[in-house]
Design a protein around this motif. Sequence first.
Motif, PDB file in Angstrom:
ATOM      1  N   LYS A   1       7.477   7.880 -17.800  1.00 18.31           N
ATOM      2  CA  LYS A   1       7.206   7.568 -19.358  1.00 18.31           C
ATOM      3  C   LYS A   1       7.578   8.971 -20.219  1.00 18.31           C
ATOM      4  N   ASN A   2       8.127   8.727 -21.242  1.00 14.40           N
ATOM      5  CA  ASN A   2       8.677   9.794 -22.446  1.00 14.40           C
ATOM      6  C   ASN A   2       9.468  10.455 -22.017  1.00 14.40           C
ATOM      7  N   ASP A   3      10.232  10.503 -20.735  1.00 11.75           N
ATOM      8  CA  ASP A   3      11.470  11.243 -20.510  1.00 11.75           C
ATOM      9  C   ASP A   3      12.461  10.366 -21.422  1.00 11.75           C
ATOM     10  N   THR A   4      13.614  11.680 -21.576  1.00 15.77           N
ATOM     11  CA  THR A   4      14.714  11.253 -22.415  1.00 15.77           C
ATOM     12  C   THR A   4      15.889  10.898 -21.268  1.00 15.77           C
ATOM     13  N   VAL A   5      16.430   9.829 -21.094  1.00 17.19           N
ATOM     14  CA  VAL A   5      17.392   9.558 -20.202  1.00 17.19           C
ATOM     15  C   VAL A   5      18.766   9.062 -20.728  1.00 17.19           C
ATOM     16  N   MET A   6      19.826   9.139 -19.847  1.00 20.11           N
ATOM     17  CA  MET A   6      21.113   8.629 -20.280  1.00 20.11           C
ATOM     18  C   MET A   6      21.375   7.516 -19.424  1.00 20.11           C
ATOM     19  N   VAL A   7      21.868   6.474 -19.876  1.00 23.88           N
ATOM     20  CA  VAL A   7      22.290   5.285 -18.908  1.00 23.88           C
ATOM     21  C   VAL A   7      23.767   5.535 -18.316  1.00 23.88           C
ATOM     22  N   LEU A   8      23.863   5.450 -17.183  1.00 22.57           N
ATOM     23  CA  LEU A   8      24.911   5.827 -16.249  1.00 22.57           C
ATOM     24  C   LEU A   8      25.985   4.488 -16.103  1.00 22.57           C
ATOM     25  N   ALA A   9      25.595   3.275 -16.105  1.00 22.75           N
ATOM     26  CA  ALA A   9      26.196   2.153 -15.730  1.00 22.75           C
ATOM     27  C   ALA A   9      25.892   0.843 -16.763  1.00 22.75           C
ATOM     28  N   GLY A  10      26.792   0.330 -16.695  1.00 24.76           N
ATOM     29  CA  GLY A  10      26.426  -1.128 -17.399  1.00 24.76           C
ATOM     30  C   GLY A  10      26.997  -1.305 -18.944  1.00 24.76           C
TER      31      GLY A  10
ATOM     32  N   ILE B   1      17.887  13.826 -18.946  1.00 29.13           N
ATOM     33  CA  ILE B   1      18.803  14.514 -19.890  1.00 29.13           C
ATOM     34  C   ILE B   1      18.361  16.013 -19.533  1.00 29.13           C
ATOM     35  N   ASP B   2      19.279  17.016 -19.184  1.00 27.37           N
ATOM     36  CA  ASP B   2      18.608  18.318 -19.009  1.00 27.37           C
ATOM     37  C   ASP B   2      18.304  18.971 -20.398  1.00 27.37           C
ATOM     38  N   PRO B   3      17.021  19.570 -20.374  1.00 26.54           N
ATOM     39  CA  PRO B   3      16.342  19.984 -21.645  1.00 26.54           C
ATOM     40  C   PRO B   3      17.228  21.173 -22.260  1.00 26.54           C
ATOM     41  N   LYS B   4      17.813  21.985 -21.450  1.00 24.19           N
ATOM     42  CA  LYS B   4      18.781  22.998 -21.872  1.00 24.19           C
ATOM     43  C   LYS B   4      20.190  22.403 -22.512  1.00 24.19           C
ATOM     44  N   SER B   5      20.803  21.880 -21.734  1.00 26.86           N
ATOM     45  CA  SER B   5      22.150  21.660 -22.043  1.00 26.86           C
ATOM     46  C   SER B   5      22.540  20.170 -22.908  1.00 26.86           C
ATOM     47  N   GLY B   6      21.328  19.141 -22.597  1.00 24.38           N
ATOM     48  CA  GLY B   6      21.432  18.067 -23.274  1.00 24.38           C
ATOM     49  C   GLY B   6      22.199  16.998 -22.495  1.00 24.38           C
ATOM     50  N   LYS B   7      22.958  17.205 -21.226  1.00 22.79           N
ATOM     51  CA  LYS B   7      23.582  16.381 -20.522  1.00 22.79           C
ATOM     52  C   LYS B   7      22.995  15.803 -19.468  1.00 22.79           C
TER      53      LYS B   7
ATOM     54  N   LYS C   1      24.612   5.610 -23.615  1.00 22.67           N
ATOM     55  CA  LYS C   1      23.525   5.728 -24.469  1.00 22.67           C
ATOM     56  C   LYS C   1      22.363   6.570 -23.987  1.00 22.67           C
ATOM     57  N   THR C   2      21.536   6.972 -24.692  1.00 22.59           N
ATOM     58  CA  THR C   2      20.508   7.875 -24.399  1.00 22.59           C
ATOM     59  C   THR C   2      19.313   7.241 -25.153  1.00 22.59           C
ATOM     60  N   GLY C   3      18.000   7.362 -24.505  1.00 22.30           N
ATOM     61  CA  GLY C   3      17.085   6.943 -25.100  1.00 22.30           C
ATOM     62  C   GLY C   3      15.720   7.340 -24.524  1.00 22.30           C
ATOM     63  N   LYS C   4      14.388   7.175 -24.910  1.00 22.20           N
ATOM     64  CA  LYS C   4      13.216   7.367 -24.453  1.00 22.20           C
ATOM     65  C   LYS C   4      12.579   6.599 -23.588  1.00 22.20           C
ATOM     66  N   VAL C   5      12.007   6.683 -22.449  1.00 19.06           N
ATOM     67  CA  VAL C   5      11.660   5.681 -21.488  1.00 19.06           C
ATOM     68  C   VAL C   5      10.278   5.348 -22.199  1.00 19.06           C
ATOM     69  N   LEU C   6      10.184   3.936 -22.184  1.00 15.61           N
ATOM     70  CA  LEU C   6       8.687   3.401 -23.052  1.00 15.61           C
ATOM     71  C   LEU C   6       7.865   2.934 -21.862  1.00 15.61           C
ATOM     72  N   LYS C   7       8.462   2.426 -20.800  1.00 10.23           N
ATOM     73  CA  LYS C   7       7.543   2.202 -19.489  1.00 10.23           C
ATOM     74  C   LYS C   7       8.370   2.133 -18.316  1.00 10.23           C
ATOM     75  N   VAL C   8       7.723   2.550 -17.278  1.00 10.97           N
ATOM     76  CA  VAL C   8       8.308   2.463 -15.942  1.00 10.97           C
ATOM     77  C   VAL C   8       7.731   1.368 -15.071  1.00 10.97           C
ATOM     78  N   LEU C   9       8.244   0.345 -14.772  1.00  9.03           N
ATOM     79  CA  LEU C   9       7.967  -0.828 -13.665  1.00  9.03           C
ATOM     80  C   LEU C   9       8.323  -0.385 -12.168  1.00  9.03           C
ATOM     81  N   VAL C  10       7.182   0.272 -11.648  1.00 10.42           N
ATOM     82  CA  VAL C  10       7.483   0.947 -10.152  1.00 10.42           C
ATOM     83  C   VAL C  10       7.560   0.221  -9.246  1.00 10.42           C
TER      84      VAL C  10
ATOM     85  N   ALA D   1      15.660  20.609 -13.444  1.00  7.41           N
ATOM     86  CA  ALA D   1      16.891  20.098 -13.596  1.00  7.41           C
ATOM     87  C   ALA D   1      17.732  20.922 -12.741  1.00  7.41           C
ATOM     88  N   LYS D   2      18.539  20.052 -12.095  1.00  6.69           N
ATOM     89  CA  LYS D   2      19.528  20.741 -11.191  1.00  6.69           C
ATOM     90  C   LYS D   2      20.538  21.624 -11.788  1.00  6.69           C
ATOM     91  N   LYS D   3      21.156  21.208 -13.195  1.00  5.85           N
ATOM     92  CA  LYS D   3      21.969  21.872 -13.667  1.00  5.85           C
ATOM     93  C   LYS D   3      21.887  23.115 -14.144  1.00  5.85           C
TER      94      LYS D   3
END
Length: 105
Positions: free
Chosen positions: A8-17, A74-80, A22-31, A97-99
């Motif tokens: 929750k509260n991570d910034t993520v990027m959508v890879l497919a679909g 999303i990488d906190p340093k590069s934004g990718k 698009k990027t956005g903040k995670v509101l809720k994770v359904l484990v 972050a691996k990058k």
Amino acid sequence: MAKLHIRKNDTVMVLAGEDKGKTGKVLKVLVEKQRALVEGVNMVSKSAKPSAKNPQGGIVKQEAPVHISNLSLIDPKSGKATRVAIKHEGKNVIRIAKKSGEEIK
């Protein structure tokens, strides 16, 4: 159940679909379902009955869950988009972050 690389509260990027890129903040994770609700992504129209909160009723736009495999942190340093490494320091678990090698807070 496997541990998930997104919280929750991570910034993520959508890879497919439909919302790819698009990027956005995670509101809720359904484990249990391995899905996450992301702010402004995968918007669906839902009809709502009149209530105290919404006296008019009508059609409401809201986020629908996206599968975790279609999201990347999303990488906190590069934004990718980046993959995540897990490091254990005693009882603490640190995500890296691996990058960039930067710690993800």
